[in-house]
Write an enzyme that holds these catalytic residues in place. Structure first.
Site: not given
Lengths: 328, 335
Positions: B69, B138
């Site tokens: 990322e 999440h």
């Protein structure tokens, strides 16, 4: 496949002058720091001049440069105006970044100098993007990405090398290994201190070069860039060097001995190159004196420019938080 | 999808389809636009937003990335500095923390720190929010964190029209823009007016007019607020619903206008209460409309815990319609 650097007289003196310019510029910065005209951090490049001077010789004006917070040498060697740099150091409006960046954050759009970056490893992903943008826009340029060996500790190094190889981006990775990340000795921070080996783990080819030898650095950088252009692949250079001064101005240097520093000083890039030039009768005393005089004049002019510079009005402090347009 | 007004000349589509059409239009209209992210290509996007784009636009413009990322977001920053218009997808806001350094220290800082030499016209899309029983790592809602940062524009499309057209505005912005797509919205359907070509990315929007209380919200909570307003209407309470749409810069005027009219306000925010965007909104009302209020400000936020997996616990943590109704009712008709 060592490529010979064209060692004519003019070029040799040019290399010496470029290194002396950095050394004298920073010596003046120390004075101004002690006079409290430069504030904050001051990370000196003293001892490492051969790395940026050697690498920049191999770049064209179309190539891009990404540097670290110890980037006075990169900016000067890249040809950024010492006046704008000195004014930036003193926080003046006529500085290269209007006094917003300071010592650690020089930028120069015209010279494709994409910044000093004060987050260790923070510039590596930027290099990916700049190189990718150039490649997608069909420019045949190289992005030179400078970082210290401390950046190898960061995940960004590993993510970036992997992606650079995967996407075959034209990046010259220049690891300035000065053996310490602040006070952390490299062998205490890295389980494997063979950085070329690490790069090879991402199938990025590379080599070690004596970062105290400006000719060796230039030669290695020229070969590396030829290879990047011809093979359409990144390349890794580890330049072994040494920082003569403290990490910043707040560092008592408890982590290394004076003897160690002295031993390295004797191998310093300027003293070594100058001695070699003198021994081979490649420089006359008056030529050396002229170089030093010219450099000191440039620096005096830079200081005068900075001293004369105004301050950005406080009312402008939010300007450029958001941009009105993308500069072209 | 409970779209406010039905439109005869409209196309019905999912929020996911609207996101995809927006990306496709961007790729067709500007050769500098390209996409980077995890599994956006061959996999088709983990929420299937980018499905088919690799086949249409090829690998150079639809770039599958490794799970890096920081590197690919930073690459987006660098590419934006060097003339491209990257759209980076981070799979979810939870993973954006691995790229926070690039977003904060580079993307939003370099324009200012370089004295205006560089702009960073970068768009980052990411899924956000809870409700899918996928556990704490999440399910976070960190939009409010990002809205703390000067230099960012933070968009939270909650309708099909915003999903379809906010991207166009984001790409026209010379500054970094984050678009948060709530995971519970992708399958929702709505009507897209046929004559619509753009939306603004500066203002909040009145989604339902009312006189008694303002329900101020954004993103995945919008439809909970609209459902709560329906329930309140059945009790004779006329609730107004404001969709913030843009968390930064915040459209304070629309908020204040609504509160000046209803004199009561409930802020619904899936973020945690402490230090949240709801706190910011409440404080702005307190600073600028204190004497307009007939009742204390109220909030419905997520419980201050990581979102648990178990369905009953997750439901208890997230803002729910019944809670919004109860809080609004208590404001209008104190017990």
């Amino acid at each position: 496949m060592t490529k010979k650097v064209h060692l004519d007289h003019v070029h040799l003196l040019h290399l010496l002058k470029a290194m002396i310019r950095i050394r004298h510029f920073e010596a003046k910065c120390v004075e101004l720091y002690q006079a409290q005209k430069i504030l904050g951090f001051l990370h000196l490049y003293d001892g490492e001049e051969a790395v940026s001077v050697g690498v920049m010789e191999a770049l064209t004006q179309d190539d891009a440069v990404i540097a670290t917070y110890r980037e006075h040498g990169q900016a000067l060697a890249r040809g950024v105006d010492p006046k704008c740099l000195m004014a930036e150091m003193m926080g003046k409006l006529n500085g290269c970044c209007r006094g917003r960046g300071g010592s650690m954050h020089f930028f120069d759009r015209a010279r494709r100098f994409y910044g000093g970056n004060a987050i260790v490893g923070g510039g590596l992903p930027l290099a990916l993007g700049v190189a990718l943008a150039d490649k997608m826009q069909r420019r045949s340029t190289v992005t030179a990405c400078f970082f210290g060996e401390g950046a190898v500790d960061e995940g960004e190094f590993h993510e970036t090398l992997n992606l650079a190889k995967l996407w075959r981006l034209p990046i010259l990775f220049v690891c300035e290994n000065n053996l310490y990340s602040m006070g952390m000795a490299v062998e205490r921070a890295e389980a494997d201190i063979d950085f070329v080996h690490k790069a090879s783990g991402y199938r990025v080819a590379g080599e070690k070069v004596d970062g105290m030898d400006v000719v060796a650095v230039e030669s290695a950088a020229r070969n590396a860039i030829d290879r990047i252009r011809s093979e359409n692949d990144p390349y890794f250079l580890e330049c072994r060097t040494y920082r003569f001064r403290a990490h910043s101005m707040f560092d008592a240097q408890l982590y290394r001995s004076k003897d160690e520093v002295e031993a390295w000083r004797k191998k310093g890039p300027i003293v070594r190159f100058q001695t070699w030039l003198e021994a081979n009768r490649l420089i006359k005393p008056e030529e050396l004196a002229a170089i030093e005089e010219e450099v000191d004049k440039e620096i005096a002019a830079a200081v005068a420019f900075a001293e004369a510079g105004g301050l950005e009005p406080v009312s402008e402090v939010e300007r450029f938080v958001t941009m009105e347009a993308v500069p072209s | 999808m409970n779209t406010p007004q039905a439109n005869a000349a409209a196309t019905r589509m999912t929020y996911r389809e609207a996101c995809k059409q927006a990306l496709r239009e961007a790729l067709l209209s500007d050769s500098r636009v390209f996409l980077m992210g995890e599994d956006i290509g061959r996999y088709g996007g983990c929420y299937a937003v980018t499905k088919g784009l690799l086949e249409e636009f090829g690998e150079e413009r639809i770039r599958d990335t490794p799970l890096s990322e920081s590197a690919f977001v930073g690459a987006g920053v660098g590419a934006a500095m060097a003339g491209m218009r990257p759209i980076v997808e981070i799979m979810t806001v939870n993973f954006s923390l691995l790229a926070l350094d690039q977003i904060l220290n580079n993307a939003v800082t370099i324009p200012h720190m370089s004295g205006g030499q560089f702009a960073i016209p970068l768009v980052i899309r990411m899924a956000t929010g809870g409700g899918r029983r996928v556990g704490a790592q999440h399910s976070r809602s960190l939009e409010g964190w990002y809205a703390h940062i000067p230099g960012l524009r933070v968009l939270t499309p909650a309708t099909v029209e915003d999903a379809r057209f906010m991207l166009k505005g984001a790409l026209a912005d010379p500054n970094p823009v984050i678009i948060f797509e709530h995971v519970m919205l992708y399958n929702m359907e709505g009507d897209l007016p046929s004559d619509m070509e753009k939306v603004d990315i500066a203002h909040a929007k009145l989604r339902r007019a009312g006189r008694d209380v303002s329900l101020i919200t954004y993103g995945g909570s919008l439809f909970k607020a609209l459902e709560a307003a329906d329930a309140l209407a059945a009790e004779g309470i006329d609730a107004e619903v404001i969709d913030l749409r843009v968390l930064r810069p915040l459209d304070t005027k629309t908020i204040l206008d609504s509160v000046a009219k209803t004199r009561r306000c409930v802020i619904i925010d899936e973020g945690w209460r402490s230090g949240s965007i709801s706190a910011e909104i409440g404080m702005r009302i307190a600073e600028e409309a204190f004497f307009e209020l007939d009742a204390p400000l109220r909030r419905v936020c997520s419980r201050e815990a990581p979102i648990p997996y178990a369905a009953h616990l997750e439901d208890a943590c997230l803002p729910q319609v019944a809670t919004i109704v109860a809080v609004a009712r208590e404001l209008v008709r104190p017990s």
